[in-house]
Design a protein around this motif. Sequence first.
Motif, PDB file in Angstrom:
ATOM      1  N   MET B   1       0.898  -1.273  -0.087  1.00 11.64           N
ATOM      2  CA  MET B   1       0.137  -0.060  -0.106  1.00 11.64           C
ATOM      3  C   MET B   1       0.747   1.213  -0.035  1.00 11.64           C
ATOM      4  O   MET B   1       0.454   2.389  -0.603  1.00 11.64           O
ATOM      5  CB  MET B   1      -0.851  -0.141   1.407  1.00 11.64           C
ATOM      6  N   SER B   2       1.937   1.152   0.503  1.00 11.63           N
ATOM      7  CA  SER B   2       2.755   2.514   0.785  1.00 11.63           C
ATOM      8  C   SER B   2       4.507   1.985   1.212  1.00 11.63           C
ATOM      9  O   SER B   2       4.348   1.017   1.803  1.00 11.63           O
ATOM     10  CB  SER B   2       2.398   3.287   1.740  1.00 11.63           C
ATOM     11  N   ASN B   3       5.442   2.611   0.696  1.00  9.95           N
ATOM     12  CA  ASN B   3       6.590   2.310   1.465  1.00  9.95           C
ATOM     13  C   ASN B   3       7.002   3.355   2.657  1.00  9.95           C
ATOM     14  O   ASN B   3       8.328   3.509   2.563  1.00  9.95           O
ATOM     15  CB  ASN B   3       7.611   1.886   0.362  1.00  9.95           C
ATOM     16  N   GLN B 152      -7.321   7.178  -8.446  1.00 10.12           N
ATOM     17  CA  GLN B 152      -7.196   5.745  -9.115  1.00 10.12           C
ATOM     18  C   GLN B 152      -7.605   4.933  -8.307  1.00 10.12           C
ATOM     19  O   GLN B 152      -7.245   4.815  -7.019  1.00 10.12           O
ATOM     20  CB  GLN B 152      -5.844   5.446  -9.696  1.00 10.12           C
ATOM     21  N   ARG B 154      -7.342   0.624  -7.547  1.00 11.06           N
ATOM     22  CA  ARG B 154      -7.102  -0.720  -8.207  1.00 11.06           C
ATOM     23  C   ARG B 154      -7.872  -1.737  -7.842  1.00 11.06           C
ATOM     24  O   ARG B 154      -7.911  -1.975  -6.569  1.00 11.06           O
ATOM     25  CB  ARG B 154      -5.419  -1.119  -7.786  1.00 11.06           C
ATOM     26  N   ILE B 165      -6.721  -0.869 -13.028  1.00  8.60           N
ATOM     27  CA  ILE B 165      -6.603   0.285 -12.224  1.00  8.60           C
ATOM     28  C   ILE B 165      -7.371   1.374 -13.126  1.00  8.60           C
ATOM     29  O   ILE B 165      -7.179   1.585 -13.740  1.00  8.60           O
ATOM     30  CB  ILE B 165      -4.992   0.705 -12.139  1.00  8.60           C
ATOM     31  N   HIS B 200      -8.368  -0.550  -4.208  1.00  4.49           N
ATOM     32  CA  HIS B 200      -7.235   0.153  -3.227  1.00  4.49           C
ATOM     33  C   HIS B 200      -7.097   1.607  -3.728  1.00  4.49           C
ATOM     34  O   HIS B 200      -6.865   1.566  -4.918  1.00  4.49           O
ATOM     35  CB  HIS B 200      -5.984  -0.687  -3.340  1.00  4.49           C
ATOM     36  N   ILE B 202      -5.784   4.914  -4.777  1.00  3.70           N
ATOM     37  CA  ILE B 202      -4.527   5.587  -5.125  1.00  3.70           C
ATOM     38  C   ILE B 202      -4.617   7.146  -5.330  1.00  3.70           C
ATOM     39  O   ILE B 202      -5.220   7.447  -6.261  1.00  3.70           O
ATOM     40  CB  ILE B 202      -3.848   4.826  -6.180  1.00  3.70           C
ATOM     41  N   LEU B 206       0.259  11.233  -4.687  1.00  2.00           N
ATOM     42  CA  LEU B 206       1.193  10.102  -4.094  1.00  2.00           C
ATOM     43  C   LEU B 206       1.895   9.201  -4.869  1.00  2.00           C
ATOM     44  O   LEU B 206       3.090   8.666  -4.627  1.00  2.00           O
ATOM     45  CB  LEU B 206       0.343   9.325  -3.048  1.00  2.00           C
ATOM     46  N   ARG B 208       4.577   7.938  -7.611  1.00  2.00           N
ATOM     47  CA  ARG B 208       5.914   8.510  -7.800  1.00  2.00           C
ATOM     48  C   ARG B 208       6.128   8.728  -9.139  1.00  2.00           C
ATOM     49  O   ARG B 208       6.830   9.785  -9.199  1.00  2.00           O
ATOM     50  CB  ARG B 208       6.957   7.348  -7.066  1.00  2.00           C
ATOM     51  N   PRO B 210       5.264   9.330 -13.400  1.00  2.00           N
ATOM     52  CA  PRO B 210       4.275   9.755 -14.303  1.00  2.00           C
ATOM     53  C   PRO B 210       3.561   8.377 -14.846  1.00  2.00           C
ATOM     54  O   PRO B 210       4.023   7.142 -14.719  1.00  2.00           O
ATOM     55  CB  PRO B 210       5.085  10.173 -15.651  1.00  2.00           C
TER      56      PRO B 210
END
Lengths: 213, 213
Positions: B1-3, B152, B154, B165, B200, B202, B206, B208, B210
């Motif tokens: 989900m996120s880093n 977005q 997913r 997505i 999920h 997005i 957020l 990273r 393009p």
Amino acid sequence: MSNRPDPSAVPPKVVPVAVSARHVHLSRADCDRLFGAGHELRPARDISQPGQWAAEETVNLVGPKGRIDGVRIIGPLRKESQVEISRTDEFKLGIDAPIRMSGELDGTPGIVVEGQLGPIPLDHGVIQAQRHIHMSPVEAVSFGVANHEEVQVRVTDHAGLRATIFDDVVVRVSPDYELEMHLDTDEANACDWQPGGVGHVIRKTLRRGPPNS
Amino acid sequence: MSNRPDPSAVPPKVVPVAVSARHVHLSRADCDRLFGAGHELRPARDISQPGQWAAEETVNLVGPKGRIDGVRIIGPLRKESQVEISRTDEFKLGIDAPIRMSGELDGTPGIVVEGQLGPIPLDHGVIQAQRHIHMSPVEAVSFGVANHEEVQVRVTDHAGLRATIFDDVVVRVSPDYELEMHLDTDEANACDWQPGGVGHVIRKTLRRGPPNS
């Protein structure tokens, strides 16, 4: 397409997107049963993949819940009959077929197909086609992808209201293939596909963040 | 989900995904013309958004190329009648309606609607619903999104063959809303939606790289 320093060094990863409406491939034996022994299907028009064509003849599909008439046959004949339908078609026919690549027919459901000589039951061969891209070996090199690799393809609609990134898109490489992504009619409608639509191929290994970042 | 360093600090950005089949909202005036003056629609069952319900009554839609019978009416009555159909339905009916958010009906095509008292023409009001997420103000804070923001989402299918997505998903925030993403039937079929499906979210800001990196 990319924010690398020199965009001209990056090959454009654009692929024409075509829509694959419901259709049927027939074996010699099933063609005989539907249209008569030795019947030769009559090509009506070429389709995008070289050597393939839509036949003048059509068939009707009959499922437990409904029927769909006038389904096109794609020639030439194949080793095994195969019926490719959308999820929308499945609800109408009352059939729950898996998502498969063409030719992967183990364990798929059957259906009744009506031709000129009446209905015949196929005991298997019904699938929803998995999203895929046809390309030549040269194009595969240019895209930096391998046969059977799965990629994402971003399809942007004209109105900018239904942009869609299709994941799990299988790359199929053969010297016989013309560069083209194939969506089924549900997928095409979901991204508001219009004639001339294109997609941008995203190699998963090139993606910067995780899918849900 | 996120880093981000501490995943437990990041709220899960999961949203239930529901499918919005074709349906009709009616104005008082159109309800009168279809079912009789002062007719009160009979709620048959609640739907997910609080205060809304599917009526016992149904209508038929008649377009230049075809008809669709037994289309459900969603109550309560609204200021303006609105017909929400899929692109698949459009091909069947012979109508080309734009993708719009609910209630944005300027310049939309009309259709003939049949009720108990016979057919009436609507001079506008047919749309394909734009993908959207209903959520409460508290949920909007938790997701870090604002009303009318586009995100977005997913959606991953069970078989892992049609992950999709969806871009251009409009966030709609109101205290009256239950957390839920709405897809139409074409979009649901395109991602092989099954009951219980989730997405999920997005946030675009957020992301990273393009979109086509």
